[in-house]
Enzyme design. Structure first.
Site, mmCIF file in Angstrom:
data_model
loop_
_atom_site.group_PDB
_atom_site.id
_atom_site.type_symbol
_atom_site.label_atom_id
_atom_site.label_comp_id
_atom_site.label_asym_id
_atom_site.label_seq_id
_atom_site.Cartn_x
_atom_site.Cartn_y
_atom_site.Cartn_z
ATOM 1 N N SER A 34 71.783 -13.028 43.465
ATOM 2 C CA SER A 34 71.640 -14.434 43.079
ATOM 3 C C SER A 34 71.204 -14.629 41.638
ATOM 4 O O SER A 34 71.412 -15.708 41.070
ATOM 5 C CB SER A 34 70.643 -15.140 44.007
ATOM 6 O OG SER A 34 69.389 -14.475 43.995
ATOM 7 N N ASP A 339 62.782 -22.226 41.882
ATOM 8 C CA ASP A 339 62.831 -22.595 43.302
ATOM 9 C C ASP A 339 62.052 -21.666 44.227
ATOM 10 O O ASP A 339 62.226 -21.704 45.432
ATOM 11 C CB ASP A 339 64.286 -22.655 43.768
ATOM 12 C CG ASP A 339 64.997 -21.306 43.631
ATOM 13 O OD1 ASP A 339 64.358 -20.331 43.192
ATOM 14 O OD2 ASP A 339 66.198 -21.227 43.968
ATOM 15 N N HIS A 342 63.825 -17.774 41.842
ATOM 16 C CA HIS A 342 64.610 -17.606 40.623
ATOM 17 C C HIS A 342 63.967 -18.356 39.462
ATOM 18 O O HIS A 342 63.238 -19.326 39.674
ATOM 19 C CB HIS A 342 66.035 -18.130 40.830
ATOM 20 C CG HIS A 342 66.674 -17.645 42.090
ATOM 21 N ND1 HIS A 342 66.586 -18.352 43.279
ATOM 22 C CD2 HIS A 342 67.367 -16.509 42.354
ATOM 23 C CE1 HIS A 342 67.225 -17.670 44.231
ATOM 24 N NE2 HIS A 342 67.697 -16.561 43.696
#
Length: 379
Positions: A34, A339, A342
């Site tokens: 991610s 968040d 990240h």
């Protein structure tokens, strides 16, 4: 004093790396999780209503809409592309099978991806609920789309001389999924050789295909993430780094992985003297922000910007992307974390700067290209 502080913040927000003359690379190919995903997770999801990254406020700072990046704006791979004058790479799922050109490269990363195939972990009772897009799977996708880039192996090798390959970071999901399934840290350490072997195999495969410049990022300090601090918090103060408040035992695992990775890269370099293998030290580039957040204008170091609840503004039941948090983060430039998992665009930019100016890359990125890219402050 206040004016000086505001001026410093203004400069930091608008520091954008750019090349002085011609770009060094004409294409970039990226693999990862991610931290590098530019939209594949969205393409592979059947129900976007339950996929947090597909909802606001993701993307609010730069793109102004959710686009699959786990951030409020650009991620590290985007800033690298901008620096070398390469267009943002499309996610691989958006080009496969549709005949699109991938002259500028393509991004194969998927949020939640581990390095090692799911079967290895499933045999140990560890289930990845997000994806089986392991590094091996991403390499298969890469080979599948190569005909869109070059017609013959010799043509591919010629084009790859002007390509930058970014392999990672990989490993965080391998270890964190194991933690979720209550594996102890000593068992998780035994997975590191398998992760390193998998990364090594991908690098060797790329070299055989003609890659000549490969960046391999380290793991970031996962012990500083709000999700980790919330889910694995401890009443024992000795578990925490007194200078940063991060969980030391997980950061030590990340550092051990990074040490093993560097040793392996040294061997690969020795066996392939004509290939540039760049170690990108994400770990220390990120830790620099946590050790002195105020220097970079951050008012919050360990709290999630897009989040709610608890000491770290993170709640597993109400994550960023939930309608309740749509307007939860009006000032992401004050946060390192976006968040809970990240970094914010601003933090990504600052980390990228230290990679591209050579501070946290070995060999130094700023010595590899004839154009000698420089950094410029501008608004």
């Amino acid at each position: 004093m206040a004016l000086k502080f505001i001026s410093t913040i203004f400069l930091l927000i608008f520091i954008i790396p750019r090349s002085k003359t011609l770009a060094c690379y004409t294409s970039i190919f990226a693999f990862g999780d991610s931290l590098t995903d530019a939209g594949n997770r969205i393409f592979f999801s059947h129900d976007l209503s339950n996929l947090n990254v597909a909802n606001p406020p993701y993307g609010e700072t730069f793109f102004h809409y959710p686009n699959g990046r786990f951030c409020d704006g650009r991620i590290i791979i985007d800033f690298i592309a901008e620096h070398y004058g390469v267009a943002f790479m499309p996610p691989s799922a958006s080009v496969a099978g549709n005949g699109s050109s991938i002259e500028g490269g393509v991004n194969f990363a998927v949020g939640g991806a581990a390095a090692v195939d799911s079967a290895f972990y499933e045999s140990r009772g560890i289930i990845n609920p997000f994806t089986n897009a392991s590094l091996n799977v991403q390499m298969i996708w890469f080979k599948d789309v190569l005909p869109l880039f070059c017609d013959t192996p010799s043509e591919c090798r010629k084009k790859f001389k002007n390509s930058l390959f970014v392999v990672g970071p990989f490993g965080s999901n391998d270890y964190r999924h194991a933690l979720t399934f209550e594996k102890d840290i000593e068992e998780i350490r035994t997975y590191i050789p398998m992760v390193i072997d998998t990364i090594t195999a991908a690098i060797n495969d790329l070299i055989k295909l003609g890659a000549t410049t490969i960046m391999v990022p380290s793991l970031s300090p996962d012990g500083c993430l709000p999700v980790i601090l919330t889910d694995f918090g401890s009443a024992n103060t000795s578990d925490y780094d007194p200078d940063t408040g991060c969980l030391s035992w997980l950061n030590e695992l990340n550092e051990f992985h990074n040490q093993r990775l560097q040793k392996r890269l040294h061997i690969i370099r020795r066996l392939n003297p004509d290939v540039v293998i760049i170690y990108a030290d994400f770990y220390n580039a990120v830790m620099k922000l946590y050790r002195n957040p105020g220097k970079y204008g951050f008012l919050h170091s360990l709290e999630a910007c897009c989040g709610a609840g608890g000491a770290y503004r993170y709640n597993d039941d109400v994550k960023c992307g939930n309608i309740k948090l749509k307007n939860s983060c009006p000032d992401p430039w004050h946060y390192i974390d976006w968040d809970g998992n990240h970094m914010t665009e601003k933090a990504n930019r600052l980390v990228t700067m230290t990679l591209l100016d050579g501070t946290y890359t070995s060999p130094s990125m700023n010595t590899l290209c004839a154009s000698s890219p420089k950094f410029t402050y501008y608004d």
